[in-house]
Design a protein around this motif. Structure first.
Motif, PDB file in Angstrom:
ATOM      1  N   ALA A  95       0.852  -1.188   0.000  1.00 37.10           N
ATOM      2  CA  ALA A  95       0.000   0.000   0.000  1.00 37.10           C
ATOM      3  C   ALA A  95       0.888   1.237   0.000  1.00 37.10           C
ATOM      4  O   ALA A  95       1.781   1.376   0.840  1.00 37.10           O
ATOM      5  N   HIS A  96       0.671   2.117  -0.971  1.00 34.69           N
ATOM      6  CA  HIS A  96       1.505   3.307  -1.107  1.00 34.69           C
ATOM      7  C   HIS A  96       0.704   4.567  -0.789  1.00 34.69           C
ATOM      8  O   HIS A  96      -0.509   4.623  -1.008  1.00 34.69           O
ATOM      9  N   ASP A  97       1.389   5.558  -0.264  1.00 31.01           N
ATOM     10  CA  ASP A  97       0.784   6.859   0.025  1.00 31.01           C
ATOM     11  C   ASP A  97       0.705   7.648  -1.281  1.00 31.01           C
ATOM     12  O   ASP A  97       1.675   8.284  -1.695  1.00 31.01           O
ATOM     13  N   LEU A  98      -0.442   7.599  -1.928  1.00 31.43           N
ATOM     14  CA  LEU A  98      -0.570   8.255  -3.226  1.00 31.43           C
ATOM     15  C   LEU A  98      -0.510   9.779  -3.108  1.00 31.43           C
ATOM     16  O   LEU A  98      -0.104  10.463  -4.038  1.00 31.43           O
ATOM     17  N   GLY A  99      -0.927  10.293  -1.959  1.00 21.63           N
ATOM     18  CA  GLY A  99      -0.892  11.740  -1.768  1.00 21.63           C
ATOM     19  C   GLY A  99       0.507  12.322  -1.848  1.00 21.63           C
ATOM     20  O   GLY A  99       0.671  13.520  -2.112  1.00 21.63           O
ATOM     21  N   ALA A 100       1.509  11.500  -1.630  1.00 18.01           N
ATOM     22  CA  ALA A 100       2.896  11.963  -1.689  1.00 18.01           C
ATOM     23  C   ALA A 100       3.478  11.883  -3.103  1.00 18.01           C
ATOM     24  O   ALA A 100       4.624  12.292  -3.319  1.00 18.01           O
ATOM     25  N   LEU A 101       2.704  11.361  -4.049  1.00 25.46           N
ATOM     26  CA  LEU A 101       3.202  11.163  -5.408  1.00 25.46           C
ATOM     27  C   LEU A 101       2.662  12.225  -6.354  1.00 25.46           C
ATOM     28  O   LEU A 101       1.485  12.607  -6.261  1.00 25.46           O
ATOM     29  N   PRO A 102       3.468  12.719  -7.297  1.00 21.62           N
ATOM     30  CA  PRO A 102       2.975  13.690  -8.279  1.00 21.62           C
ATOM     31  C   PRO A 102       1.973  13.033  -9.231  1.00 21.62           C
ATOM     32  O   PRO A 102       2.022  11.826  -9.474  1.00 21.62           O
ATOM     33  N   VAL A 103       1.074  13.841  -9.768  1.00 16.38           N
ATOM     34  CA  VAL A 103       0.055  13.346 -10.687  1.00 16.38           C
ATOM     35  C   VAL A 103       0.648  13.208 -12.092  1.00 16.38           C
ATOM     36  O   VAL A 103       1.390  14.081 -12.553  1.00 16.38           O
ATOM     37  N   ALA A 104       0.311  12.115 -12.760  1.00 15.77           N
ATOM     38  CA  ALA A 104       0.704  11.939 -14.158  1.00 15.77           C
ATOM     39  C   ALA A 104      -0.406  12.517 -15.018  1.00 15.77           C
ATOM     40  O   ALA A 104      -1.388  11.841 -15.353  1.00 15.77           O
ATOM     41  N   ASP A 105      -0.263  13.807 -15.370  1.00 19.70           N
ATOM     42  CA  ASP A 105      -1.256  14.467 -16.211  1.00 19.70           C
ATOM     43  C   ASP A 105      -0.555  15.235 -17.310  1.00 19.70           C
ATOM     44  O   ASP A 105       0.678  15.182 -17.451  1.00 19.70           O
ATOM     45  N   VAL A 106      -1.310  15.960 -18.116  1.00 21.58           N
ATOM     46  CA  VAL A 106      -0.747  16.633 -19.285  1.00 21.58           C
ATOM     47  C   VAL A 106       0.270  17.707 -18.893  1.00 21.58           C
ATOM     48  O   VAL A 106       1.165  18.044 -19.671  1.00 21.58           O
ATOM     49  N   PHE A 107       0.155  18.245 -17.693  1.00 21.66           N
ATOM     50  CA  PHE A 107       1.062  19.316 -17.249  1.00 21.66           C
ATOM     51  C   PHE A 107       2.315  18.778 -16.561  1.00 21.66           C
ATOM     52  O   PHE A 107       3.220  19.553 -16.231  1.00 21.66           O
ATOM     53  N   ALA A 108       2.388  17.498 -16.322  1.00 22.28           N
ATOM     54  CA  ALA A 108       3.470  16.921 -15.527  1.00 22.28           C
ATOM     55  C   ALA A 108       4.822  17.020 -16.237  1.00 22.28           C
ATOM     56  O   ALA A 108       4.928  16.762 -17.438  1.00 22.28           O
ATOM     57  N   ILE A 109       5.834  17.385 -15.476  1.00 24.01           N
ATOM     58  CA  ILE A 109       7.238  17.275 -15.892  1.00 24.01           C
ATOM     59  C   ILE A 109       7.885  16.369 -14.844  1.00 24.01           C
ATOM     60  O   ILE A 109       8.187  16.792 -13.733  1.00 24.01           O
ATOM     61  N   ASN A 110       8.056  15.120 -15.198  1.00 22.87           N
ATOM     62  CA  ASN A 110       8.502  14.134 -14.217  1.00 22.87           C
ATOM     63  C   ASN A 110       9.699  13.366 -14.784  1.00 22.87           C
ATOM     64  O   ASN A 110       9.538  12.465 -15.605  1.00 22.87           O
ATOM     65  N   PRO A 111      10.914  13.709 -14.348  1.00 21.07           N
ATOM     66  CA  PRO A 111      12.109  13.040 -14.880  1.00 21.07           C
ATOM     67  C   PRO A 111      12.198  11.561 -14.528  1.00 21.07           C
ATOM     68  O   PRO A 111      13.026  10.844 -15.095  1.00 21.07           O
ATOM     69  N   ARG A 112      11.333  11.079 -13.630  1.00 24.05           N
ATOM     70  CA  ARG A 112      11.383   9.669 -13.225  1.00 24.05           C
ATOM     71  C   ARG A 112      10.485   8.781 -14.091  1.00 24.05           C
ATOM     72  O   ARG A 112      10.519   7.567 -13.958  1.00 24.05           O
ATOM     73  N   LEU A 113       9.690   9.388 -14.961  1.00 25.66           N
ATOM     74  CA  LEU A 113       8.872   8.591 -15.860  1.00 25.66           C
ATOM     75  C   LEU A 113       9.723   8.122 -17.033  1.00 25.66           C
ATOM     76  O   LEU A 113      10.352   8.932 -17.711  1.00 25.66           O
ATOM     77  N   PRO A 114       9.774   6.830 -17.312  1.00 21.30           N
ATOM     78  CA  PRO A 114      10.594   6.335 -18.427  1.00 21.30           C
ATOM     79  C   PRO A 114       9.995   6.701 -19.773  1.00 21.30           C
ATOM     80  O   PRO A 114       8.776   6.801 -19.932  1.00 21.30           O
ATOM     81  N   LEU A 115      10.876   6.913 -20.757  1.00 19.21           N
ATOM     82  CA  LEU A 115      10.446   7.218 -22.116  1.00 19.21           C
ATOM     83  C   LEU A 115      10.045   5.936 -22.839  1.00 19.21           C
ATOM     84  O   LEU A 115      10.458   4.833 -22.464  1.00 19.21           O
TER      85      LEU A 115
END
Length: 301
Positions: free
Chosen positions: A67-87
């Motif tokens: 079980a993960h704390d989702l509130g601590a995670l950034p949202v994956a949406d159109v505005f997201a800039i997330n260097p941890r998301l793989p290409l």
């Protein structure tokens, strides 16, 4: 990404019991010989060896029930800039025909199968991106295309991003449609596979795409959102079909911090003249806007 699987073979043991023939002599009256008789006891037939039940091979990593704390995670949406998301490392490959959507309010997104959560994917978002195509399917995990970017142009690679979801967190459904865009052949076609074979429908045989300075991003993406924006006069009230992928050269557009690629109507719609969007006819936008969200779009040079 998957680890080795230990196979265990279970072997049956056969015990064979063999009975011997027994001769029984029967006595007679004194002085008289009597023929002896023999009774044969048949050997029981040997029982066949049980067939071993093979241990099924696990596709991918084992299930993760953390079980993960989702509130601590950034949202994956159109505005997201997330260097941890793989290409997307195989942008010309086909998708699986499945789409995923979180079952609950949100689902954790992982950087790799069995890895660490790096974002959360809400079930509903104002600008779409919650119904996502599956590009790789394992027993307990699926890899999907996502919205947002890993980096802005000039700061890193702004190409199509992906992530891993746990199958326990999502609903998987089949989408028989995909869109094929060929810039060199100037065709846009919808391909539908309902199980009886593929049906191809060309919806445009002349359209506009990006200039050399603002090219249309190539590879696979998906239908993120459909909207009619009256203030965009050039659309003349026709719907815009927004895609998940953004411009490889523009960090933003029209005063917004995003530069989303889209199919849309424009009176001038032939050749490499746009800022990256695909300009098509009103008839084409009408057909494309009816596609389910999450429909894969493949753009090739």
């Amino acid at each position: 990404m998957g680890s080795g699987v230990r196979r265990i073979a279970l072997w049956g043991v056969v015990v064979l019991v063999v009975g011997g023939a027994v001769a029984v002599a029967v006595g007679s009256q004194a002085g008289q010989g009597a023929p002896s008789t023999a009774r044969s006891v048949e050997s029981p037939s040997a029982q066949p060896s049980p067939t071993p039940t093979p241990t099924p091979t696990l596709r991918g990593e084992p299930a993760d029930t953390t079980a993960h704390d989702l509130g601590a995670l950034p949202v994956a949406d159109v505005f997201a800039i997330n260097p941890r998301l793989p290409l997307d490392d195989d942008p010309d490959a086909p998708t699986t025909g499945l789409v995923a959507q979180p079952r609950e309010a949100a689902a954790p997104v992982f950087d790799r199968e069995g890895g660490e959560p790096v974002a959360q994917l809400p079930r509903e978002q104002p600008y779409g991106g919650s119904v996502v195509p599956v590009i790789e399917e394992h027993d307990h995990w699926v890899r999907v295309l996502l919205t947002g970017r890993q980096a802005l142009p000039g700061d890193g690679d702004p190409a199509q991003v992906t992530g891993w979801l746990r199958t326990a967190d999502v609903d998987l459904t089949r989408n028989p449609h995909r869109v094929e865009v060929d810039l060199s052949e100037t065709t846009v076609q919808i391909v539908t596979d309902d199980g009886s074979g593929e049906q191809e429908t060309i919806v445009a045989d002349d359209f506009a795409w990006g200039t050399e300075a603002t090219p249309t991003p190539l590879g696979r993406s998906f239908v993120m959102f459909v909207d009619v924006v009256e203030e965009f006069a050039y659309t003349e009230g026709n719907p815009l079909v927004y895609l998940s992928v953004q411009s490889p050269t523009l960090p933003g557009f029209g005063g917004q911090p995003v530069a989303v690629t889209a199919f849309h109507y424009h009176a001038y719609r032939s050749g490499a003249i746009s800022n990256g969007c695909l300009r098509v006819s009103a008839e084409a936008t009408a057909v494309l806007s009816e596609l389910p969200l999450g429909t894969p779009v493949h753009i090739r040079a």
